[in-house]
Design a protein around this motif. Structure first.
Motif, PDB file in Angstrom:
ATOM      1  N   VAL A   1       0.776  -1.130  -0.034  1.00 38.92           N
ATOM      2  CA  VAL A   1       0.107  -0.007  -0.024  1.00 38.92           C
ATOM      3  C   VAL A   1       0.923   1.223   0.084  1.00 38.92           C
ATOM      4  N   TYR A   2       1.897   1.169   0.865  1.00 37.59           N
ATOM      5  CA  TYR A   2       2.804   2.416   0.879  1.00 37.59           C
ATOM      6  C   TYR A   2       3.559   2.494  -0.670  1.00 37.59           C
ATOM      7  N   ALA A   3       4.120   1.433  -1.112  1.00 35.17           N
ATOM      8  CA  ALA A   3       4.769   1.588  -2.362  1.00 35.17           C
ATOM      9  C   ALA A   3       3.508   2.324  -3.565  1.00 35.17           C
ATOM     10  N   VAL A   4       2.641   1.648  -3.461  1.00 38.76           N
ATOM     11  CA  VAL A   4       1.665   2.189  -4.489  1.00 38.76           C
ATOM     12  C   VAL A   4       1.221   3.424  -4.485  1.00 38.76           C
ATOM     13  N   ASN A   5       1.060   3.893  -3.123  1.00 43.21           N
ATOM     14  CA  ASN A   5       0.255   5.145  -3.008  1.00 43.21           C
ATOM     15  C   ASN A   5       1.150   6.512  -2.353  1.00 43.21           C
ATOM     16  N   PHE A   6       2.356   6.181  -2.196  1.00 43.40           N
ATOM     17  CA  PHE A   6       3.383   7.166  -1.805  1.00 43.40           C
ATOM     18  C   PHE A   6       3.227   8.561  -2.688  1.00 43.40           C
TER      19      PHE A   6
ATOM     20  N   THR B   1       0.747  10.938   7.598  1.00 41.11           N
ATOM     21  CA  THR B   1      -0.307   9.877   7.220  1.00 41.11           C
ATOM     22  C   THR B   1      -0.078   8.596   7.266  1.00 41.11           C
ATOM     23  N   PHE B   2       1.237   8.256   6.956  1.00 42.46           N
ATOM     24  CA  PHE B   2       1.553   6.879   6.737  1.00 42.46           C
ATOM     25  C   PHE B   2       1.806   6.148   8.218  1.00 42.46           C
TER      26      PHE B   2
ATOM     27  N   TRP C   1      -8.853   5.482   1.308  1.00 43.17           N
ATOM     28  CA  TRP C   1      -8.904   5.609   2.815  1.00 43.17           C
ATOM     29  C   TRP C   1      -7.820   6.506   3.351  1.00 43.17           C
ATOM     30  N   LEU C   2      -6.455   6.233   2.362  1.00 42.59           N
ATOM     31  CA  LEU C   2      -5.224   7.068   2.830  1.00 42.59           C
ATOM     32  C   LEU C   2      -5.590   8.608   2.599  1.00 42.59           C
TER      33      LEU C   2
END
Length: 188
Positions: free
Chosen positions: A14-19, A43-44, A63-64
Motif C-alpha cells: 500500500v505504501y509503495a503504490v500510494n506514496f 499519514t503513513f 482511505w489513505l
C-alpha cells in the motif's frame, strides 16, 4: 506465512503504490514542500497504527486520502495557531523595539559608576527608593532606622549623586529623570 508478515507485506505494498500520489496530493495543499513530506509521513504513521482497519489494497488509496485530509486539517490548524502566536510575538517585539534599550546605556553606565562611588548606606537608600520603589517608612523598616533618618540620608545621597553625575545628561526618560522628581511626603 504468519499473520504479522502478511500484515507488514500488505502495508508495504500500500505504501509503495500510494506514496507518490499522496505526496502530490499534499504538495498541492501546503505552501512548503517540507510540509508535504511531513503530512505524508504523518499519514503513513497513522495508517501503520491503524493498519488493521486499512481496507484491501484496491480501496486503501481512498482511505489513505481520507487520513491525509485529516492530517492536513490538523496541519493547517497548527499553522493558524503558529501564525497567531507569531503575530502576538511580533507585536510585542515592535512595542519593545520602540524604545531603543541601547540609547540608555551611556546614562545607565554613568549612574552605576556614580553609585559605586557612594558609601554603601547612601547607595542602598537610593536603590531602595528608585529601583525598588520603596517609601521612606518602608526603607526604615528594611534598614532598621527611623523614617526621619531615611529622609535625611536620601536627601544627602541624592545631592552627592547629583554632584558626581552633574546635570548634563540628556533628559530622555531614563533613571536620572526619575531621580530628579520630588519624593511625596508621607504621613507620620
Amino acid at each position: 506465512m504468519s499473520s504479522g508478515t502478511e500484515h507488514e507485506d500488505h502495508f508495504r505494498r500500500v505504501y509503495a503504490v500510494n506514496f507518490k500520489a499522496l505526496l502530490a496530493y499534499a504538495m498541492r495543499r501546503v505552501e512548503q514542500p517540507e510540509d508535504a513530506a511531513d503530512v505524508v509521513a504523518e499519514t503513513f504513521l497513522v495508517a501503520w497504527r491503524r493498519s488493521r482497519e486499512m481496507p484491501p489494497e484496491a480501496e486503501a488509496r481512498l482511505w489513505l486520502h481520507g487520513v491525509a485530509r485529516r492530517v492536513l486539517a490538523n496541519h493547517h490548524r497548527g499553522g493558524a495557531r503558529r501564525g497567531r502566536l507569531g503575530d502576538r510575538l511580533r507585536q510585542r517585539l515592535r512595542v519593545a523595539a520602540a524604545v531603543d534599550p541601547g540609547s540608555e546605556v551611556p546614562e545607565r553606565l554613568t549612574v552605576r559608576a556614580a553609585l559605586a562611588q557612594l558609601n554603601e548606606l547612601d547607595r542602598e537608600v537610593l536603590t531602595l527608593t528608585f529601583w525598588e520603589g520603596l517609601e521612606p517608612r518602608e526603607i526604615a523598616t528594611v534598614l532598621q532606622v527611623s523614617p526621619a533618618a531615611v529622609r535625611t540620608r536620601l536627601s544627602r545621597a541624592r545631592t552627592r549623586l547629583r554632584e558626581l553625575i552633574g546635570d548634563d545628561l540628556d533628559p530622555g526618560g531614563h533613571v536620572l529623570d526619575v531621580m530628579a522628581e520630588r519624593v511625596p511626603k508621607e504621613g507620620r
